[in-house]
Write an enzyme that holds these catalytic residues in place. Structure first.
Site, mmCIF file in Angstrom:
data_model
loop_
_atom_site.group_PDB
_atom_site.id
_atom_site.type_symbol
_atom_site.label_atom_id
_atom_site.label_comp_id
_atom_site.label_asym_id
_atom_site.label_seq_id
_atom_site.Cartn_x
_atom_site.Cartn_y
_atom_site.Cartn_z
ATOM 1 N NE ARG A 181 2.545 -4.079 12.258
ATOM 2 C CZ ARG A 181 2.403 -4.165 10.931
ATOM 3 N NH1 ARG A 181 1.869 -3.143 10.270
ATOM 4 N NH2 ARG A 181 2.793 -5.237 10.276
ATOM 5 C CG HIS A 226 6.167 -9.177 7.691
ATOM 6 N ND1 HIS A 226 7.132 -8.343 7.148
ATOM 7 C CD2 HIS A 226 5.045 -8.433 7.827
ATOM 8 C CE1 HIS A 226 6.606 -7.142 6.982
ATOM 9 N NE2 HIS A 226 5.339 -7.164 7.387
ATOM 10 C CB SER A 253 -0.974 0.005 1.179
ATOM 11 O OG SER A 253 -0.320 -0.300 2.386
ATOM 12 C CG HIS A 301 -0.871 -5.306 1.913
ATOM 13 N ND1 HIS A 301 -0.179 -5.155 3.081
ATOM 14 C CD2 HIS A 301 -0.890 -4.053 1.345
ATOM 15 C CE1 HIS A 301 0.203 -3.889 3.233
ATOM 16 N NE2 HIS A 301 -0.221 -3.206 2.191
ATOM 17 C CG ASP A 358 -3.289 -8.219 8.837
ATOM 18 O OD1 ASP A 358 -3.820 -7.147 9.186
ATOM 19 O OD2 ASP A 358 -2.525 -8.308 7.857
HETATM 20 N N1 NMX Z 1 1.282 -19.933 5.529
HETATM 21 C C1 NMX Z 1 1.725 -20.837 4.615
HETATM 22 N N2 NMX Z 1 2.787 -20.657 3.843
HETATM 23 C C2 NMX Z 1 3.482 -19.513 4.005
HETATM 24 C C3 NMX Z 1 3.119 -18.553 4.964
HETATM 25 C C4 NMX Z 1 1.953 -18.787 5.732
HETATM 26 N N3 NMX Z 1 1.502 -17.907 6.620
HETATM 27 N N4 NMX Z 1 3.997 -17.520 4.892
HETATM 28 C C5 NMX Z 1 4.885 -17.839 3.920
HETATM 29 N N5 NMX Z 1 4.562 -19.022 3.394
HETATM 30 C C6 NMX Z 1 5.197 -19.700 2.260
HETATM 31 C C7 NMX Z 1 5.089 -18.821 1.033
HETATM 32 O O1 NMX Z 1 3.799 -18.915 0.442
HETATM 33 C C8 NMX Z 1 6.226 -19.377 0.162
HETATM 34 O O2 NMX Z 1 5.797 -20.590 -0.378
HETATM 35 P P1 NMX Z 1 6.206 -21.024 -1.877
HETATM 36 O O3 NMX Z 1 7.699 -21.032 -1.906
HETATM 37 O O4 NMX Z 1 5.585 -22.363 -2.037
HETATM 38 O O5 NMX Z 1 5.646 -19.973 -2.790
HETATM 39 C C9 NMX Z 1 7.303 -19.667 1.223
HETATM 40 O O6 NMX Z 1 6.584 -19.845 2.474
HETATM 41 C C10 NMX Z 1 8.330 -18.587 1.376
HETATM 42 O O7 NMX Z 1 7.667 -17.368 1.639
HETATM 43 P P2 NMX Z 1 8.338 -16.237 2.578
HETATM 44 O O8 NMX Z 1 9.582 -15.805 1.890
HETATM 45 O O9 NMX Z 1 8.443 -16.722 3.956
HETATM 46 O O10 NMX Z 1 7.212 -15.107 2.582
HETATM 47 P P3 NMX Z 1 6.988 -13.922 1.528
HETATM 48 O O11 NMX Z 1 7.913 -12.811 1.864
HETATM 49 O O12 NMX Z 1 7.023 -14.427 0.118
HETATM 50 O O13 NMX Z 1 5.475 -13.510 1.830
HETATM 51 C C11 NMX Z 1 3.615 -13.024 3.215
HETATM 52 C C12 NMX Z 1 5.109 -12.796 2.987
HETATM 53 C C13 NMX Z 1 3.162 -12.100 4.341
HETATM 54 C C14 NMX Z 1 2.856 -12.645 1.944
HETATM 55 C C15 NMX Z 1 3.389 -14.513 3.593
HETATM 56 O O14 NMX Z 1 4.029 -14.804 4.790
HETATM 57 C C16 NMX Z 1 1.914 -14.879 3.688
HETATM 58 O O15 NMX Z 1 1.299 -15.209 2.662
HETATM 59 N N6 NMX Z 1 1.296 -14.801 4.918
HETATM 60 C C17 NMX Z 1 -0.105 -15.063 5.065
HETATM 61 C C18 NMX Z 1 -0.921 -13.844 4.652
HETATM 62 C C19 NMX Z 1 -0.778 -12.710 5.635
HETATM 63 O O16 NMX Z 1 -0.888 -12.877 6.834
HETATM 64 N N7 NMX Z 1 -0.546 -11.478 5.119
HETATM 65 C C20 NMX Z 1 -0.516 -10.285 5.943
HETATM 66 C C21 NMX Z 1 0.856 -9.592 5.992
HETATM 67 C C22 NMX Z 1 0.785 -8.353 6.864
HETATM 68 N N8 NMX Z 1 0.002 -7.277 6.225
HETATM 69 O O17 NMX Z 1 -0.872 -6.726 6.837
HETATM 70 O O18 NMX Z 1 0.225 -6.942 5.072
HETATM 71 C C1 MLT Z 2 2.171 -3.722 6.468
HETATM 72 O O1 MLT Z 2 1.770 -3.258 7.537
HETATM 73 O O2 MLT Z 2 2.239 -3.021 5.445
HETATM 74 C C2 MLT Z 2 2.461 -5.189 6.384
HETATM 75 O O3 MLT Z 2 3.009 -5.673 7.557
HETATM 76 C C3 MLT Z 2 3.162 -5.622 5.126
HETATM 77 C C4 MLT Z 2 4.580 -5.218 4.947
HETATM 78 O O4 MLT Z 2 5.188 -4.499 5.734
HETATM 79 O O5 MLT Z 2 5.153 -5.711 3.952
#
Ligand code: NMX
Ligand code: MLT
Length: 441
Positions: free
Chosen positions: A327, A318, A241, A271, A373
């Protein structure tokens, strides 16, 4: 000019000179190397942006102008009889760079009250959407409808001098932030409360008034809104964002257009939409087992089932953080203080025990710990706000504080249009064979 604008101008002029000197004296210094993997994998770890308002540390979490969340809770002014920081104070800190006095915070509150009028055509635009439209879509459409009010857009059409961009962006940002609570509350009451709207209360602070207009008069909920609006406001510049708002703003799209773009990014489930996904996921678990508080074993089985279906565990992981999100911790502390026996809040804490070892065992998840979240929805449900599809709108109202104060800095510092170089896989292959170059000028 108003007091805050004067202070912002003085501060940004000084930093602008510092940056000129930095680029002149050190502009050729290398700050890192980029690997091919980083280019293919979401640019993770590439330092490529300047965002003055906050800085994220993988271990310690977010600091706003150097202050952690517990420090902000101690140092920022509070509402009368309140104990959580007023988000007006955080906004002042991010914008001006100094801690505000109580008088400064009252000043921000009154400026936003004065600027909070939302023109009728914005409500008419919302009303044109089917009531079952997702609240984030209604939110973005409303922000776009409000773009008619952009001073930046009007001044640009008249040939504004580039030296004055910051001034119009500043005014648009203040207007937009001031109007968001009314818009958010309107969407909430329209979708979930039969369209029975509640007029603003001019005596309340920005977050307290949002709670009031949504129909929540409980002091605990108002305090929660003050904390919520503070902790969700900013997470340095690279999150979707913030980065989107900054990128779109770099094309000199006005603050309404830029913020709406950022909100479209916040509406993604990886996100900001993750806050709705967390509560939905817990409700589905409860339904599946037919009990209000699932056991640790039931949670573990459900997590494994989620993963086996190729889905993420919402609220965990994350891109930058490598520890429990402060947070999350701030919200857990709020839960312990105000609702220690709440069944959903207790389930969130039990999930916190169960999930990290399972994610760790996968061997690929870089951060198995909860993010912001994972907790926010359960606190809202406690006060009766069960409509989880609305939660990301609250995140968005808060995020405006960070991304719009950053946008003021972008224009004050004269940052150019953002345009990184992209490549093709064919070019990469040629480069590996020594037949081409993949770097730009
Ligand atoms: N559950 C299952 N698998 C996960 C999770 C999770 N919570 N987090 C990471 N992974 C997987 C990810 O999908 C990836 O798999 P693949 O190689 O098969 O594509 C692998 O682990 C490596 O990912 P990371 O490098 O650890 O994470 P990345 O930096 O790519 O993504 C998020 C970060 C936040 C997108 C990821 O952790 C996620 O999808 N979390 C769940 C959704 C979430 O809670 N998002 C909110 C973030 C905060 N916000 O408010 O924005
Ligand atoms: C945020 O608050 O924007 C989330 O934690 C996602 C991020 O920092 O990448």
């Amino acid at each position: 000019m108003g007091i805050i604008k004067d202070r912002f101008k003085a501060k940004s002029d000084q930093i602008g000179l510092d940056i000129k000197a930095l680029i002149k004296d050190h502009g050729n210094k290398k700050i890192g190397e980029v690997t091919l993997a980083q280019v293919y994998q979401g640019m993770r770890g590439i330092t490529g942006l300047v965002s003055e308002t906050s800085l994220l540390d993988a271990q310690d979490g977010i600091r706003f102008r150097g202050y952690s969340i517990p420090e902000l809770q101690a140092k920022l002014p509070k509402a009368p009889n309140g104990s959580e920081p007023l988000p007006e104070g955080l906004f002042y800190l991010m914008l001006v760079g100094d801690l505000p006095s109580e008088e400064d915070v009252n000043h921000v509150t009154s400026v936003w009250q004065r600027r909070s009028h939302v023109p009728n055509h914005v409500f008419a635009t919302i009303e044109a959407l089917p009531v079952n439209t997702h609240p984030m879509t209604q939110f973005v459409v409303a922000i776009m409808a409000l773009q008619t009010e952009s001073q930046f857009q009007k001044n640009y059409a008249k040939g504004m001098n580039k030296k004055d961009y910051w001034d119009a962006v500043f005014d648009d940002s203040m207007d937009l932030i001031a109007r968001l609570p009314r818009i958010a509350a309107y969407i909430y009451r329209r979708k979930y409360k039969g369209g029975e709207h509640i007029q603003p209360n001019g005596l309340l602070d920005w977050a307290g008034n949002l709670a009031h207009m949504m129909g929540y008069e409980d002091e605990g909920f108002k305090e929660l809104m003050r904390l919520y609006m503070t902790i969700h406001a900013d997470h340095e510049g690279g999150n979707v964002s913030a980065h989107t708002t900054h990128l779109v703003g770099s094309a000199l799209s006005d603050p309404y257009l830029s913020f709406a773009a950022g909100m479209n990014g916040l509406a993604g489930p990886l996100h900001g939409l993750a806050n709705q996904e967390v509560v939905k996921w817990i409700y589905e678990l409860r339904e599946q087992i037919g009990a209000e508080v699932p056991s640790k074993q039931q949670i573990e089985e459900y997590v494994k089932k989620t993963l086996s279906e190729g889905k993420v565990v919402p609220g965990y992981g994350h891109a930058v953080l490598r520890k429990t999100d402060p947070r999350f911790t701030a919200q857990m502390e709020f839960g312990k203080k105000h609702m220690a026996d709440d069944p959903l809040v207790n389930t969130v804490w039990n999930i916190y025990d169960a999930v990290p070892p399972i994610l760790q065992s996968l061997g690929k998840v870089k951060n198995p710990w909860p993010n912001v979240d994972a907790h926010s929805g359960a606190l809202l449900v406690h006060y009766g706000m069960v409509e989880y599809e609305f939660y990301t709108v609250l995140f968005g109202v808060s995020r405006a504080l960070g991304v719009l104060s950053s946008l003021c800095w972008d224009r004050a510092l004269g940052f150019p249009i953002e345009r990184p170089k992209s490549i093709t896989t064919d070019l990469v292959k040629l480069w590996l064979e020594g037949k081409g170059e993949i770097w730009g000028d």
